[in-house]
Design a protein around this motif. Structure first.
Motif, short mmCIF file in Angstrom:
data_model
loop_
_atom_site.label_atom_id
_atom_site.label_comp_id
_atom_site.label_asym_id
_atom_site.label_seq_id
_atom_site.Cartn_x
_atom_site.Cartn_y
_atom_site.Cartn_z
N GLY A 101 50.12 47.53 43.97
CA GLY A 101 49.60 46.55 44.91
C GLY A 101 48.10 46.63 45.06
O GLY A 101 47.45 47.55 44.58
N GLY A 102 47.56 45.63 45.73
CA GLY A 102 46.13 45.59 45.98
C GLY A 102 45.36 44.85 44.91
O GLY A 102 45.90 44.47 43.87
N ASP A 103 44.07 44.63 45.20
CA ASP A 103 43.21 43.93 44.26
C ASP A 103 42.92 44.79 43.04
O ASP A 103 42.95 46.03 43.11
CB ASP A 103 41.89 43.57 44.94
N ILE A 104 42.62 44.14 41.90
CA ILE A 104 42.30 44.86 40.67
C ILE A 104 40.86 44.55 40.31
O ILE A 104 40.52 43.40 39.97
CB ILE A 104 43.24 44.44 39.53
N GLN A 105 40.00 45.56 40.38
CA GLN A 105 38.60 45.37 40.00
C GLN A 105 38.46 45.63 38.51
O GLN A 105 38.99 46.61 37.99
CB GLN A 105 37.69 46.33 40.78
N LEU A 106 37.76 44.75 37.82
CA LEU A 106 37.65 44.84 36.37
C LEU A 106 36.44 45.69 35.99
O LEU A 106 35.34 45.52 36.53
CB LEU A 106 37.56 43.44 35.76
N ALA A 107 36.64 46.58 35.03
CA ALA A 107 35.67 47.64 34.76
C ALA A 107 34.41 47.15 34.06
O ALA A 107 33.32 47.68 34.28
CB ALA A 107 36.33 48.74 33.91
N GLY A 108 34.52 46.14 33.21
CA GLY A 108 33.35 45.70 32.45
C GLY A 108 32.39 44.86 33.26
O GLY A 108 31.19 44.83 32.98
N ASP A 109 32.90 44.15 34.25
CA ASP A 109 32.08 43.35 35.16
C ASP A 109 32.70 43.54 36.54
O ASP A 109 33.64 42.84 36.93
CB ASP A 109 32.08 41.89 34.76
N THR A 110 32.19 44.50 37.29
CA THR A 110 32.80 44.89 38.56
C THR A 110 32.71 43.81 39.63
O THR A 110 33.34 43.91 40.68
CB THR A 110 32.18 46.19 39.09
N SER A 111 31.92 42.74 39.36
CA SER A 111 31.88 41.63 40.32
C SER A 111 33.13 40.77 40.21
O SER A 111 33.40 39.96 41.10
CB SER A 111 30.64 40.77 40.08
N ARG A 112 33.87 40.94 39.14
CA ARG A 112 35.10 40.17 38.93
C ARG A 112 36.29 40.99 39.39
O ARG A 112 36.53 42.11 38.90
CB ARG A 112 35.22 39.76 37.47
N ILE A 113 37.04 40.39 40.31
CA ILE A 113 38.16 41.09 40.95
C ILE A 113 39.36 40.15 40.96
O ILE A 113 39.26 38.99 41.38
CB ILE A 113 37.80 41.52 42.39
N ILE A 114 40.49 40.65 40.50
CA ILE A 114 41.73 39.89 40.59
C ILE A 114 42.31 40.16 41.98
O ILE A 114 42.90 41.21 42.23
CB ILE A 114 42.74 40.31 39.49
N ARG A 115 42.08 39.23 42.89
CA ARG A 115 42.44 39.43 44.28
C ARG A 115 43.87 38.92 44.56
O ARG A 115 44.24 37.83 44.11
CB ARG A 115 41.46 38.71 45.20
N VAL A 116 44.60 39.69 45.32
CA VAL A 116 45.96 39.30 45.68
C VAL A 116 45.94 37.98 46.44
O VAL A 116 46.83 37.14 46.28
CB VAL A 116 46.64 40.41 46.51
N SER A 117 44.91 37.77 47.25
CA SER A 117 44.83 36.54 48.03
C SER A 117 44.70 35.31 47.14
O SER A 117 45.13 34.21 47.53
CB SER A 117 43.63 36.61 48.98
N GLU A 118 44.11 35.49 45.96
CA GLU A 118 43.95 34.38 45.02
C GLU A 118 45.01 34.38 43.93
O GLU A 118 45.18 33.37 43.23
CB GLU A 118 42.55 34.46 44.39
N HIS A 119 45.71 35.48 43.77
CA HIS A 119 46.75 35.63 42.74
C HIS A 119 48.01 36.19 43.41
O HIS A 119 48.39 37.34 43.18
CB HIS A 119 46.27 36.57 41.63
N PRO A 120 48.66 35.39 44.26
CA PRO A 120 49.79 35.91 45.03
C PRO A 120 50.96 36.40 44.17
O PRO A 120 51.80 37.16 44.66
CB PRO A 120 50.20 34.71 45.90
N ASP A 121 51.02 35.98 42.90
CA ASP A 121 52.09 36.48 42.03
C ASP A 121 52.02 37.99 41.84
O ASP A 121 53.01 38.62 41.44
CB ASP A 121 52.04 35.79 40.67
N LEU A 122 50.87 38.58 42.12
CA LEU A 122 50.75 40.03 42.03
C LEU A 122 51.73 40.74 42.97
O LEU A 122 52.14 41.88 42.71
CB LEU A 122 49.32 40.48 42.34
N LYS A 123 52.10 40.07 44.05
CA LYS A 123 53.02 40.69 45.01
C LYS A 123 54.38 40.95 44.39
O LYS A 123 55.15 41.79 44.88
CB LYS A 123 53.17 39.78 46.24
#
Length: 410
Positions: A101-123
């Motif tokens: 669970g939780g947001d996934i911060q991407l390592a190559g560009d840390t400003s890019r985050i796969i947020r649960v609020s924007e990607h509810p399928d992560l739940k």
């Protein structure tokens, strides 16, 4: 070969296969053939002796039938290219194991985050292993996940000859992302009765309907004049193009429509004082609605041109693809067998209308009825693209169950 679907995906996504809409060749980029050569070698190694790539980069192969029944030949299709929307070079896939669970911060560009609020399928992915990019490229799961799933399913069927099935054709195409995926497919050589594209998203969702699509190009010839002596003479083609765009209805754009609403969408504008070029795509689920939107765009352009009597316009419309449901409804067994296979793998099938198109759109009208099956991918055409390994495995299971259903019901 004992590769898993994950092994295959990771091997394929690092090969840059981005297509190029500005190219007039097919494939539009030779680098798509780099993946093609890898896939042919793998299919030959699995024992598919007719596996080959044609001059257009399309790959054909056959898994022969192992049943005495007369079963319709079915084809599974995916595309090798990735979208021009974002770079596909230098892909560095990242595996998040046992996601909790939780947001996934991407390592190559840390400003890019796969947020649960924007990607509810992560739940729904708790405990899954999730493949992402590092944030600097596309992942390319669209549609290399589909390729990996098809080859993995074929490998499973070969390793389990007790599973009875009819002949299975495999088709991997080029240039789907720029609307040319089916242009050079040889339907007669393929020799299938029906097909399924593995090019969808969320597991359980199957697509039997797409937009109908047209492209429009507007060429404007303005009146050039030195700006110091241009009063009453100059008709700036750039401004004419801007006038046309400004008149577009705001409630008929992609950013304001959803569901079954169509749109008129400018995709490119180039110009100078004397000449300008506008490109549009028009989308609607109904052919009548498509024609109405095309007529509206022409009317808007004509009205804009009345303010520029010295200038001229050329309006060119091109058919791109049509709603595949018009064809699929004539062959209900194609979707009936698919929904049965989806239920057999423990999912409840959800039938969708794609706000876009697939190779299946064109193939259906070329005589190969072809709905679309989920691959498990999310956020395609984006550096935030991600896919669950377990969902990919579910897609593999679906292919296997589908060929079993076709054999059983023959």
């Amino acid at each position: 070969m004992t590769d898993t679907v994950l092994d295959r995906l990771l091997r394929y996504v690092v090969i840059d296969t981005q297509s190029d809409p500005a190219s007039q060749s097919q494939p539009s980029t030779e680098k798509q053939k780099h993946l093609g050569h890898v896939l042919v070698a793998e299919l030959l190694a699995l024992g598919l002796t007719d596996a080959h790539m044609d001059e257009h980069g399309n790959i054909y192969a056959t898994l022969p039938a192992n049943t005495d029944k007369t079963v319709p030949v079915i084809c599974f299709c995916s595309h090798m290219d990735t979208a021009p929307d974002f770079t596909g070079a230098g892909v560095k896939p990242n595996l998040v194991t046992n996601y909790q669970g939780g947001d996934i911060q991407l390592a190559g560009d840390t400003s890019r985050i796969i947020r649960v609020s924007e990607h509810p399928d992560l739940k729904q992915q708790i405990g899954h292993d999730i493949v992402t990019t590092d944030g600097t490229t596309l992942l390319g799961a669209d549609d290399k996940a589909g390729i990996a799933e098809i080859i993995t399913a074929v490998a499973f069927l070969i390793a389990n000859p007790g599973i009875r099935h009819g002949a299975i054709r495999i088709l991997f195409t080029t240039d789907e992302e720029i609307g040319r995926g089916a242009d050079k497919v040889d339907i007669q050589k393929l020799g299938a009765a029906f097909a399924y594209t593995m090019d969808g998203g969320r597991i359980g969702e199957i697509d039997d309907e797409t937009f109908s699509a047209d492209g429009v190009e507007i060429d404007i010839l303005g009146v050039a004049q030195h700006p110091g002596t241009s009063k009453g003479v100059m008709e700036n083609a750039i401004k004419i193009a801007g006038d046309i765009i400004a008149r577009l209805p705001k409630d008929l754009s992609p950013e304001t429509t959803d569901g079954r609403q169509g749109f008129i969408h400018p995709t490119d504008v180039t110009g100078s004082m004397d000449r300008a070029n506008l490109k549009f795509i028009i989308r609607d689920f109904d052919t009548e609605g498509l024609a109405g939107k095309q007529a509206l765009l022409r009317s808007i352009a004509d009205q804009a041109m009345t303010a520029y009597p010295g200038s001229s316009m050329r309006f060119t419309a091109t058919e791109q693809y049509r709603n595949m449901k018009q064809v699929l409804d004539q062959h209900p067994e194609i979707m009936a067998n698919l929904t049965e296979a989806v239920r057999r793998v423990g999912l409840e099938p959800v039938t969708n209308a794609i706000r876009g198109g697939t190779d299946g759109s064109r193939l259906s009208f070329m005589g190969l009825p072809c709905p679309n099956i989920y691959t498990g991918g999310h956020s395609y055409h984006s550096p935030l693209e991600w896919i669950s390994v377990q969902d990919m495995e579910k897609s593999v299971e679906t292919i296997v169950e589908l060929v079993k259903v076709w054999e059983e019901r023959a």
